[in-house]
Design a protein around this motif. Structure first.
Motif, short mmCIF file in Angstrom:
data_model
loop_
_atom_site.label_atom_id
_atom_site.label_comp_id
_atom_site.label_asym_id
_atom_site.label_seq_id
_atom_site.Cartn_x
_atom_site.Cartn_y
_atom_site.Cartn_z
N PRO A 248 45.35 36.71 48.32
CA PRO A 248 44.58 36.20 47.18
C PRO A 248 43.46 37.13 46.72
O PRO A 248 42.94 36.96 45.61
N LEU A 249 43.09 38.09 47.54
CA LEU A 249 42.04 39.02 47.12
C LEU A 249 42.43 39.83 45.89
O LEU A 249 41.58 40.43 45.25
N LEU A 250 43.70 39.83 45.56
CA LEU A 250 44.12 40.56 44.37
C LEU A 250 43.68 39.86 43.08
O LEU A 250 43.70 40.46 42.01
N SER A 251 43.31 38.61 43.18
CA SER A 251 42.89 37.90 41.96
C SER A 251 41.39 38.03 41.76
O SER A 251 40.65 38.43 42.67
N GLY A 252 40.95 37.67 40.57
CA GLY A 252 39.56 37.88 40.19
C GLY A 252 38.57 37.14 41.05
O GLY A 252 37.46 37.62 41.29
N ASP A 253 38.93 35.95 41.52
CA ASP A 253 38.00 35.19 42.34
C ASP A 253 38.49 34.99 43.77
O ASP A 253 37.98 34.16 44.50
N GLY A 254 39.53 35.73 44.13
CA GLY A 254 40.01 35.68 45.50
C GLY A 254 40.73 34.40 45.86
O GLY A 254 40.82 34.04 47.04
N ALA B 177 52.10 34.92 45.52
CA ALA B 177 52.81 33.78 46.10
C ALA B 177 52.28 32.44 45.60
O ALA B 177 52.90 31.40 45.86
N SER B 178 51.17 32.46 44.89
CA SER B 178 50.64 31.19 44.39
C SER B 178 51.51 30.62 43.28
O SER B 178 51.43 29.42 42.99
N CYS B 179 52.27 31.48 42.62
CA CYS B 179 53.21 31.02 41.59
C CYS B 179 54.66 31.31 41.97
O CYS B 179 55.57 30.94 41.23
N HIS B 180 54.87 32.00 43.05
CA HIS B 180 56.22 32.39 43.49
C HIS B 180 56.40 31.96 44.95
O HIS B 180 56.19 32.74 45.87
N PHE B 181 56.77 30.70 45.11
CA PHE B 181 56.89 30.11 46.44
C PHE B 181 58.28 30.38 47.02
O PHE B 181 59.29 30.16 46.33
N SER B 182 58.31 30.76 48.27
CA SER B 182 59.61 31.02 48.89
C SER B 182 60.49 29.77 48.90
O SER B 182 61.71 29.86 48.73
N ASP B 183 59.87 28.61 49.06
CA ASP B 183 60.64 27.35 49.09
C ASP B 183 61.42 27.14 47.80
O ASP B 183 62.43 26.44 47.78
N TYR B 184 60.89 27.70 46.73
CA TYR B 184 61.50 27.51 45.41
C TYR B 184 62.16 28.80 44.91
O TYR B 184 62.16 29.08 43.72
N SER B 185 62.70 29.54 45.84
CA SER B 185 63.35 30.79 45.49
C SER B 185 62.39 31.70 44.72
O SER B 185 62.76 32.40 43.79
N ILE C 273 43.70 31.50 37.50
CA ILE C 273 42.49 31.21 38.28
C ILE C 273 41.42 30.54 37.45
O ILE C 273 40.53 29.86 37.99
N THR C 274 41.46 30.71 36.14
CA THR C 274 40.46 30.07 35.28
C THR C 274 40.87 28.68 34.85
O THR C 274 40.14 28.01 34.14
N GLY C 275 42.06 28.28 35.25
CA GLY C 275 42.59 27.00 34.78
C GLY C 275 43.45 27.15 33.54
O GLY C 275 44.03 26.16 33.07
N ALA C 276 43.51 28.37 33.02
CA ALA C 276 44.37 28.61 31.85
C ALA C 276 45.83 28.42 32.24
O ALA C 276 46.24 28.74 33.37
#
Lengths: 251, 342
Positions: B55-61, B66-74, B85-88
């Motif tokens: 998560p450190l790759l995002s602006g606010d950590g 993987a937050s949008c690409h879950f292994s469970d969902y292929s 991260i801004t809610g957008a």
């Protein structure tokens, strides 16, 4: 075909005269796969934009054109065959398939002819045998005889009875007679009497208009989609395909 | 194969690591495409996996790939659009991630705007509605950690972290995401008992030009990628809020065209289409059967538009759905090599 053959012989004769005094050296062969509509060149910029009128009067737009050429073979005066290429999937949208250099070097001289196969012949049309064609989604369904497509010509057309554009999928391959019974549908093209004295480009020309008119006038209102399993349509494509190709040689 | 020299690891060589290629792929397809300037290595893949879940790759950590690409969902997510991260909220459904080393067309994302996997990786990190970071900030954050300089050193022979090396590492990991062991794969490999009669019927519909005619865009038993990796307008809309490929090329003839997704793992990848408009596979099949909408750029492979599509019977729809689900590879979603390493 005879008229075109004559043209080739005359053309080659002129080329030969210009190089008689030059020291003969091995010749590098390149290949062009060009397309036209009764002589008007067709390029990628025509896809989806240019309107063509077929023999039956329908107005066509071409969206996609891919076809397979195989076994391009030069035969010299001794009867020796020189294979220029095993197969090429030609895609009007991919310039790499329209013009390419081969690594084939041949001695100058008289060649009795050039031949190629539109599609694959029965021996070569082996199901799943070519990874690049598999990857290109070029296979022909097993239920229709398997192997590979010979051509995929997709587009839309209008006619007096169909004012809104309708799709057509002029797809050609092995013809299915009945369940489990199939008929070969490739076309072998032979052009005789060549003389090659300098680096040479073999231009295999496809006149798309011929697919729709000679000898059978094609009615897109009746035959537009779902043609792959239509035996009569597949045979009609084969008949019309006999006059589609010509070969021209140039530097 | 040797990695570039560095101040602290001169002469270090990462260990080459080939992609595991399913038998059907090796039998039928061209070899996977591995860039010559980014060969697969054990250390590179390990680093890429760490970064994929970092998560450190995002602006606010707070968000990782993987937050949008879950292994469970292929490696997609079950919501229609992703929330940054801004809610957008985005406008497209996250694409599932697998078999990307066989994308010979070199076009990634729904609109093909990324021309390599490495390029694709860089996009979400700076996208303001996704991870909303800057590359300098992301690099500085990673550089300040205790572990990443050493991991980069092991992978690339330098502890100096750069955008190029981050994208290379994540791309290496993503190339290992190979899915090729569904029940239908087993059937194609000779296990006649791997699928049901209904699923075989569905496959025949899929391959029948006058019924499903799915194979022209979505692969076949000869192309087990189950996609052609190119762009089509599949008759979703008469007007386009999202131009798709057309927005990238600027060519109106490309408007409304999106990349064909692979049909593998549909059991885990709903919702469907580029904008996730269909929640179920039934809705997708109904679309092609009777829901097609005409527009100027609709692909000619979309037939019977005046009637809305290919007009499948309910039995045909049921069989087709059964076949499509047989392309799902549960082992892919649970592969321990693909999970969060921490």
């Amino acid at each position: 075909m005879k008229m075109k053959l004559l043209l080739i012989i005359i053309t080659i004769g002129l080329v030969s005269c210009s190089s008689d005094d030059e020291k003969a050296s091995d010749i590098l062969i390149s290949v062009t796969n060009s397309q036209n509509w009764d002589g008007e060149n067709i390029t990628v910029s025509d896809l989806g934009t240019t309107e063509f009128i077929d023999e039956n009067g329908e107005i066509l737009k071409i969206e996609r054109l891919r076809y397979l050429i195989s076994k391009v073979i030069l035969t010299n005066s001794n009867g020796d065959e020189i294979e220029i290429g095993s197969y090429k999937l030609v895609d009007l949208a991919d310039n790499n398939t329209l013009n390419y250099a081969t690594n084939i070097v041949i001695p100058p001289g008289t060649y009795t002819g050039i031949s190629f196969v539109y599609g694959f012949n029965e021996e070569d049309n082996t199901d799943q045998a070519y990874p690049d064609l598999n990857t290109a989604s070029w296979s022909w369904p097993e239920m229709l005889g398997g192997g590979y497509h010979f051509m995929q010509l997709d587009g839309t057309f209008t006619s007096p009875t169909n004012i809104s554009p309708l799709p057509f999928n002029y797809h050609n391959g092995t013809a299915r007679i009945s369940e489990g019974v199939f008929e070969q549908n490739f076309i072998r093209v032979n052009v005789d009497g060549l003389s090659i004295d300098s680096n040479t480009n073999i231009d295999i020309k496809m006149n798309l208009a011929e697919w729709f008119k000679n000898p059978k006038t094609w009615d897109l209102n009746l035959l537009n989609t779902g043609l792959m399993g239509n035996y009569d349509a597949q045979r009609k494509m084969n008949e019309n395909g006999q006059s589609v190709f010509s070969v021209y040689l140039g530097d | 194969m040797s990695c570039s020299s560095s101040d602290d690891t001169i002469g270090y060589q990462a260990i080459p690591k080939d992609i595991e290629i399913p038998q059907l792929f090796s039998d039928l397809l061209l070899p996977p495409l591995i860039p010559s300037d980014n060969p697969q290595t054990e250390e590179g893949i390990r680093l890429g996996r760490e970064l994929f879940y970092e998560p450190l790759l995002s602006g606010d950590g707070t968000q990782a790939c993987a937050s949008c690409h879950f292994s469970d969902y292929s490696f997609t997510e079950p919501t229609r659009f992703s929330t940054g991260i801004t809610g957008a909220i985005g406008t497209r459904n996250a694409m599932p991630l697998y078999n990307m080393a066989w994308n010979f067309e070199a076009n990634f994302l729904w609109d093909g705007r990324a021309k390599s996997l490495e390029e694709q990786v860089s996009d979400p990190i700076e996208n303001v509605i996704e991870m909303n970071n800057t590359w300098p900030n992301a690099i500085a954050t990673l550089q300040a950690t205790n572990n990443y300089p050493e991991l980069f050193s092991q992978a690339f022979g330098t502890s100096t972290i750069t955008k190029e090396l981050v994208t290379k590492a994540i791309a290496q990991f993503e190339r290992t995401l190979v899915s090729g062991n569904s029940r239908f794969d087993q059937y194609l490999l000779g296990d006649q008992n791997a699928i049901t009669v209904s699923e075989i019927n569905g496959f025949n519909i899929f391959m029948d030009e006058e019924r499903g005619d799915c194979f022209h865009c979505h692969g076949s038993n000869s192309n087990p990628l189950w996609t052609d990796n190119i762009f089509h307008n599949n008759g979703l809309d008469s007007f386009f809020d999202d131009l798709g490929l057309g927005a990238i090329t600027g060519d109106p003839l490309d408007n409304g065209k999106f990349k064909s997704p692979s049909l593998r793992n549909l059991a885990y990848t709903s919702p469907f289409m580029h904008d996730g408009r269909f929640e179920t596979l039934d809705e997708v099949i109904n679309h092609y059967s009777e829901g097609l909408v005409y527009s100027e750029t609709i692909d000619p492979l979309m037939k019977n538009i005046a009637q809305g599509g290919v007009q499948l019977t309910e039995n045909e729809k049921s069989d087709l759905k059964a076949f499509l689900l047989s392309l799902s590879d549960i082992g892919f979603t649970t592969n321990p090599e693909f999970q969060n390493p921490n």
